[in-house]
Design an enzyme around this catalytic site. Structure first.
Site, PDB file in Angstrom:
ATOM      1  N   TYR A  23       0.798  -1.135   0.158  1.00 50.15           N
ATOM      2  CA  TYR A  23       0.101   0.035   0.115  1.00 50.15           C
ATOM      3  C   TYR A  23       0.769   1.447  -0.141  1.00 50.15           C
ATOM      4  O   TYR A  23       1.827   1.423   0.730  1.00 50.15           O
ATOM      5  CB  TYR A  23      -0.680  -0.063   1.262  1.00 50.15           C
ATOM      6  CG  TYR A  23      -1.477   1.493   1.412  1.00 50.15           C
ATOM      7  CD1 TYR A  23      -2.853   1.636   1.002  1.00 50.15           C
ATOM      8  CD2 TYR A  23      -0.937   2.461   2.044  1.00 50.15           C
ATOM      9  CE1 TYR A  23      -3.412   2.797   1.098  1.00 50.15           C
ATOM     10  CE2 TYR A  23      -1.459   3.549   2.216  1.00 50.15           C
ATOM     11  CZ  TYR A  23      -3.033   3.837   1.715  1.00 50.15           C
ATOM     12  OH  TYR A  23      -3.549   5.164   1.663  1.00 50.15           O
TER      13      TYR A  23
ATOM     14  N   GLU B 281      -3.911   7.516  -3.396  1.00 56.41           N
ATOM     15  CA  GLU B 281      -3.432   6.107  -2.818  1.00 56.41           C
ATOM     16  C   GLU B 281      -3.402   4.892  -4.016  1.00 56.41           C
ATOM     17  O   GLU B 281      -4.236   5.058  -4.887  1.00 56.41           O
ATOM     18  CB  GLU B 281      -4.218   5.640  -1.591  1.00 56.41           C
ATOM     19  CG  GLU B 281      -5.770   5.370  -1.837  1.00 56.41           C
ATOM     20  CD  GLU B 281      -6.211   4.750  -0.802  1.00 56.41           C
ATOM     21  OE1 GLU B 281      -5.973   5.043   0.232  1.00 56.41           O
ATOM     22  OE2 GLU B 281      -7.396   3.907  -0.817  1.00 56.41           O
TER      23      GLU B 281
END
Length: 380
Positions: free
Chosen positions: A101, A189
């Site tokens: 991530y 993101e």
């Protein structure tokens, strides 16, 4: 403005961030046509503005035309967190070795940008933060200074990567931060960011939220707005100079000033009511805004009563009264309306409303108005 995955990836490509080839489709036939170019192993991904698509069955793999047909037909039309899937992204599948991530978000408390990375990719970051907070690495970046190379490398090596891969990861982080700054994002993101069997990095999923107030600088991004999932009333309100947010209650609110609008919703809740919207007509003196505000509120069939709460400073109460009289003459207003006016030209406004003969309920104070409109909404 929230960009869906397919739109976010268009922005990623402009900044040299690698994404798999793919195409947006709205039908099984379109998916089968795309498969000829992207097959034999593809991913079919629901395009909706919510997370948790994988858990809901909105992301599936297909290795043949028959599988693709079955997978696409099962995803199109399904609901994910109450939102119907109207289109899917069909893209090349990746041979995933490891998932990560990477995200950049604004921290309003410190007025800095926060870069977060984690080796727990493919899972919603909120879930990781709740269950394994130690798995998230963070650094704070002063927007006036920017992201130094050594900070990006620090994050990359913190993920336990071998040197060659860590260098690639650092470059990846730098590019994402550059994107975040240049498009005036509030969030950028990638989850998951994957390493494939050849040691290459790919952005398999992406989410970008751009500050609405900065969109005038980014007409190219404004064009990516997905009208399938945008609230058209909110966009219409913006065009007319109103600030509007749809809520779940049954009391329509028309207020001047964001602070007063928030206080109005709070006091309605205090008396047991439920606001149907946040609507700020702003500080200008313009009867048209009141008329447009009433038209917007009345579009909502759940509205059982309307509360107009005006504190006249720059906004003149007589202009509000004029707009309201026009609204009653043009619109079918079949729900009770409570109005509280105080401030500039309030005596003139009261006289105008009294002489108009409109079926209004007046209130001397904000609390009195909130109590009255709640009672009226409940009795409908």
């Amino acid at each position: 403005m929230k960009l869906l995955e397919y739109s976010s990836k268009e922005v990623l490509k402009k900044y040299g961030i690698p994404v798999k080839r793919g195409k947006l489709v709205r039908s099984v036939d379109e998916a089968l046509e795309v498969y000829k170019d992207l097959g034999p192993h593809v991913a079919v991904k629901a395009q909706v503005p919510v997370g948790g698509r994988g858990k809901a069955g909105g992301i599936r793999l297909a290795k043949s035309e028959s599988e693709l047909k079955e997978v696409t037909s099962s995803i199109l039309g399904m609901e994910i967190k109450g939102i119907k899937v109207k289109k899917v992204l069909v893209e090349e599948a990746a041979e995933i070795e490891k998932e990560f991530y990477v995200g950049v978000v604004l921290d309003r408390n410190t007025r800095n940008n926060i870069i977060m990375v984690s080796a727990e990719g493919g899972v919603e970051i909120e879930e990781v933060a709740r269950e394994k907070p130690e798995a998230i690495l963070k650094i704070s970046v002063d927007p006036g200074v920017g992201l130094p190379d050594f900070k990006a490398r620090e994050l990359a090596f913190g993920l336990g990567l071998v040197p060659d891969l860590a260098k690639k990861m650092a470059v990846f982080i730098k590019k994402l931060y550059e994107l975040y700054i240049n498009v005036d994002a509030q969030l950028a993101e990638i989850n998951p960011l994957v390493v494939d069997k050849n040691g290459e990095l790919w952005a398999l999923d992406a989410k970008i939220i751009v500050d609405d107030n900065a969109l005038f600088r980014h007409p190219d991004i404004e064009k990516l707005r997905d009208m399938d999932y945008e609230n058209r009333d909110e966009l219409e309100a913006k065009e007319k100079g109103l600030s509007f947010v749809k809520l779940e209650g049954n009391i329509g609110c028309c207020v001047n000033g964001a602070g007063l609008a928030m206080a109005t919703m709070d006091i309605i809740k205090l008396y047991g009511g439920e606001p149907a919207n946040f609507l700020d007509v702003g500080g200008s003196s313009n009867p048209d805004k009141i008329r447009n505000a009433m038209r917007l509120i009345l579009k909502d069939p759940s509205v059982k009563a309307i509360y107009i709460n005006i504190f006249g400073g720059i906004t003149r109460c007589d202009d509000v009264a004029k707009g309201l009289i026009q609204a009653f003459s043009e619109l079918e207003i079949n729900v009770p309306v409570v109005i509280r006016l105080t401030g500039t030209n309030e005596d003139i406004a009261r006289k105008m409303l009294n002489e108009s003969g409109l079926p209004l309920h007046t209130a001397a104070t904000m609390a009195e108005g909130a109590k009255k409109v709640t009672e009226l909404a409940t009795s409908q």
